[in-house]
Design an enzyme around this catalytic site. Structure first.
Site, mmCIF file in Angstrom:
data_model
loop_
_atom_site.group_PDB
_atom_site.id
_atom_site.type_symbol
_atom_site.label_atom_id
_atom_site.label_comp_id
_atom_site.label_asym_id
_atom_site.label_seq_id
_atom_site.Cartn_x
_atom_site.Cartn_y
_atom_site.Cartn_z
ATOM 1 N N LYS A 181 0.851 -1.204 0.000
ATOM 2 C CA LYS A 181 0.000 0.000 0.000
ATOM 3 C C LYS A 181 0.875 1.238 0.000
ATOM 4 O O LYS A 181 1.927 1.242 0.640
ATOM 5 C CB LYS A 181 -0.885 -0.013 1.266
ATOM 6 C CG LYS A 181 -1.662 1.265 1.490
ATOM 7 C CD LYS A 181 -2.623 1.153 2.645
ATOM 8 C CE LYS A 181 -3.345 2.477 2.848
ATOM 9 N NZ LYS A 181 -4.339 2.435 3.910
ATOM 10 N N GLU A 231 -8.912 11.703 12.409
ATOM 11 C CA GLU A 231 -8.050 10.577 12.782
ATOM 12 C C GLU A 231 -7.206 10.800 14.030
ATOM 13 O O GLU A 231 -6.484 11.781 14.158
ATOM 14 C CB GLU A 231 -7.125 10.240 11.598
ATOM 15 C CG GLU A 231 -6.319 8.988 11.828
ATOM 16 C CD GLU A 231 -5.610 8.480 10.580
ATOM 17 O OE1 GLU A 231 -5.715 9.125 9.512
ATOM 18 O OE2 GLU A 231 -4.951 7.438 10.686
ATOM 19 N N GLU A 275 -7.576 -1.934 2.372
ATOM 20 C CA GLU A 275 -6.919 -0.655 2.692
ATOM 21 C C GLU A 275 -6.881 -0.441 4.208
ATOM 22 O O GLU A 275 -5.874 -0.013 4.765
ATOM 23 C CB GLU A 275 -7.769 0.452 2.042
ATOM 24 C CG GLU A 275 -6.997 1.610 1.461
ATOM 25 C CD GLU A 275 -7.958 2.641 0.850
ATOM 26 O OE1 GLU A 275 -8.799 2.254 0.000
ATOM 27 O OE2 GLU A 275 -7.867 3.814 1.228
ATOM 28 N N GLU A 412 -11.746 10.897 -4.703
ATOM 29 C CA GLU A 412 -11.650 10.747 -3.238
ATOM 30 C C GLU A 412 -10.843 11.898 -2.623
ATOM 31 O O GLU A 412 -11.265 12.487 -1.618
ATOM 32 C CB GLU A 412 -11.024 9.388 -2.900
ATOM 33 C CG GLU A 412 -10.985 9.123 -1.409
ATOM 34 C CD GLU A 412 -10.533 7.707 -1.074
ATOM 35 O OE1 GLU A 412 -11.018 6.747 -1.715
ATOM 36 O OE2 GLU A 412 -9.700 7.556 -0.162
ATOM 37 N N LYS A 416 -12.038 14.880 -0.021
ATOM 38 C CA LYS A 416 -11.350 15.108 1.259
ATOM 39 C C LYS A 416 -10.918 16.572 1.373
ATOM 40 O O LYS A 416 -11.085 17.197 2.425
ATOM 41 C CB LYS A 416 -10.141 14.185 1.378
ATOM 42 C CG LYS A 416 -10.524 12.727 1.695
ATOM 43 C CD LYS A 416 -9.312 11.838 1.559
ATOM 44 C CE LYS A 416 -9.625 10.404 1.941
ATOM 45 N NZ LYS A 416 -8.586 9.475 1.449
HETATM 46 C C1 LIG Z 1 -4.477 10.528 3.752
HETATM 47 C C2 LIG Z 1 -5.707 10.982 3.988
HETATM 48 O O1 LIG Z 1 -6.718 10.163 4.446
HETATM 49 C C3 LIG Z 1 -6.440 8.903 5.030
HETATM 50 C C4 LIG Z 1 -7.395 8.718 6.127
HETATM 51 C C5 LIG Z 1 -8.625 8.139 5.923
HETATM 52 C C6 LIG Z 1 -8.923 7.516 4.706
HETATM 53 C C7 LIG Z 1 -7.973 7.358 3.752
HETATM 54 C C8 LIG Z 1 -8.286 6.648 2.485
HETATM 55 O O2 LIG Z 1 -9.362 6.035 2.373
HETATM 56 O O3 LIG Z 1 -7.499 6.666 1.547
HETATM 57 C C9 LIG Z 1 -6.570 7.812 3.957
HETATM 58 O O4 LIG Z 1 -5.819 6.698 4.327
HETATM 59 C C10 LIG Z 1 -6.061 12.392 3.762
HETATM 60 O O5 LIG Z 1 -7.194 12.780 4.034
HETATM 61 O O6 LIG Z 1 -5.189 13.172 3.304
HETATM 62 MG MG LIG Z 2 -9.059 5.414 0.280
#
Ligand SMILES: C=C(O[C@H]1C=CC=C(C(=O)O)[C@@H]1O)C(=O)O
Ligand SMILES: [Mg+2]
Length: 427
Positions: A181, A231, A275, A412, A416
């Site tokens: 990953k 987080e 993931e 995605e 975010k």
């Molecule tokens: C790296 C980030 O999210 C992480 C945290 C939650 C879900 C994530 C995802 O689904 O990819 C990422 O791992 C960001 O928001 O910059």
């Molecule tokens: Mg993701």
């Protein structure tokens, strides 16, 4: 507030040089709800630090620094020996910065606790003056304002083509078995027509982005790092620690039915589960040598304003001599922000991403002898003042695993980034 302030001034003035302890502190508390961001907004002392906890009614804010540590082990040693708190954290690339603030304000259950720190190993008169100045900051507040500024995009480190290329490189490494990953990120820059105050911006985010930690770090007046992150890196009460794997993402809109479909999909999607599980695996493997016991809770969904995530909470009992130095080193940067195996993932990011992550995906928090709280500084931005304008650099990343589709990962990260970006008007 006046009583609080004059009480502290009296304590400072009564202080005689003490050879008994390295640091003396003056403390006062009062049942009072204060807007710590409005207080910070009025101040000119740096560094400024702010953390509004995600799960508890606790907000802390600090001004100035009395002692600085650029190594988390030295920081931990100081905390344990002196029984004093340090604020700060680690950048993404693990550069530590912890400091004992001059002035610490803590809002806990609507009680305001104020502490001023005096360094007995520094010049007495200079310290006394600095402490009195610190006490006087309690008299000043500047009202927070809503953010109405208009911004326009001036650049981004990756457009969709570059992004697709980065992801394809990541996928190739995954296919070859070098990585399982990697969490790639983008930085997007905006310019505003009028200055944006970082405290106003964060206050707006607190209103809108509920269910998050809200943080601010300003080392000087011109630049602040702010954000609202869902987080947790970890929280520690004595030897009991709680951490979590937050990874795997679906959309949230204003349609409850659609959101429920997305939740159901997320809970059953193999790519997102993978993931998330890789984050669990990374955390558990790294912590293993330092814990007596570790347990992973069932998967759940954490819903936010723009996105929802898979989360698995992890509870651990730390071995007796293990404290924050080790916790920070072993958990950060977790596979939710770096990848797996950690070192290879970080190396891949360093050679692929064309920007410095700095505090983005770093960790910020507070370290005490018996307690610690650290968040992961994602959903974050730097706000830099440039004359009558402000430049905002917003970061967002996504975990790339086998099966990732570049354009879906692009959507995605756009979602975010919109948790902060949507607070502004885009031209
Ligand atoms: C790296 C980030 O999210 C992480 C945290 C939650 C879900 C994530 C995802 O689904 O990819 C990422 O791992 C960001 O928001 O910059
Ligand atoms: Mg993701």
């Amino acid at each position: 507030m006046e009583n609080l302030c004059s009480g502290l001034i009296k304590q400072i003035q009564a202080h005689k040089l003490s050879a008994l302890s390295a640091i003396t502190y003056f403390k006062s508390e009062m049942q009072l709800t204060v807007e710590l961001l409005a207080w910070l907004k009025a101040q000119e002392m740096y560094p400024q630090f702010y953390l509004n906890y995600r799960d508890e009614p606790i907000t802390i804010a600090s001004l100035g620094k009395v002692r600085l540590f650029s190594d988390e082990k030295m920081a931990q040693q100081f905390v344990q020996q002196q029984d004093l708190p340090l604020v700060g954290g680690l950048t993404f690339s693990k550069q530590a910065k912890f400091w004992l603030p001059r002035l610490l304000l803590e809002n806990i259950d609507n009680i305001l606790h104020v502490t001023i720190y005096f360094d007995n190993e520094q010049d007495f008169v200079t310290e006394q003056h600095a402490c009195l100045q610190a006490a006087k900051t309690l008299e000043k507040f500047t009202a927070l304002q809503s953010v109405k500024q208009v911004v326009h995009k001036i650049g981004q480190k990756a457009n969709t083509e570059v992004w697709t290329n980065w992801i394809e490189q990541g996928l190739a490494e995954i296919k070859q078995g070098h990585l399982s990953k990697v969490v790639l990120a983008n930085q997007t820059e905006f310019l505003s027509n009028q200055p944006i105050d970082a405290k106003d911006f964060l206050a707006e985010s607190e209103q809108q982005n509920t269910g998050c930690y809200h943080f601010l770090l300003a080392e000087q007046a011109e630049c602040a790092f702010v954000g609202s992150t869902p987080e947790r890196l970890y929280t520690r009460q004595g030897q009991h620690m709680q951490t979590e794997a937050l990874a795997g993402t679906a959309t949230i809109t204003d349609n409850p039915q659609y959101n429920q479909q997305q939740t159901d999909w997320l809970l059953n999607d193999r790519k997102n589960d993978h993931e998330n599980r890789l984050v669990v695996q990374g955390i558990c493997e790294n912590l293993q040598p330092y814990v007596n016991h570790i347990a992973v809770c069932d998967v759940e969904v954490k819903q936010l304003r723009q996105v929802q995530h898979l989360r698995r909470c992890i509870q651990a009992e730390l071995k007796n001599n293990v404290a924050d130095g080790v916790c920070l080193q072993t958990i950060h940067p977790s596979a939710a922000v770096s990848g797996l195996p950690q070192q290879s993932a970080v190396q891949f990011l360093q050679k692929t991403e064309n920007f410095d992550r700095s505090w983005y995906a770093g960790t910020l928090g507070i370290m005490r002898k018996l307690q610690a709280e650290f968040c992961v500084a994602i959903r974050s931005a730097f706000i830099e003042q440039q004359g009558e304008q402000s430049k905002i650099r917003i970061f967002a990343g996504a975990g790339i695993v086998a099966g990732s589709v570049p354009l879906l990962e692009w959507q995605e990260i756009e979602r975010k980034a919109s948790s902060l970006l949507s607070l502004l008007t885009i031209e």
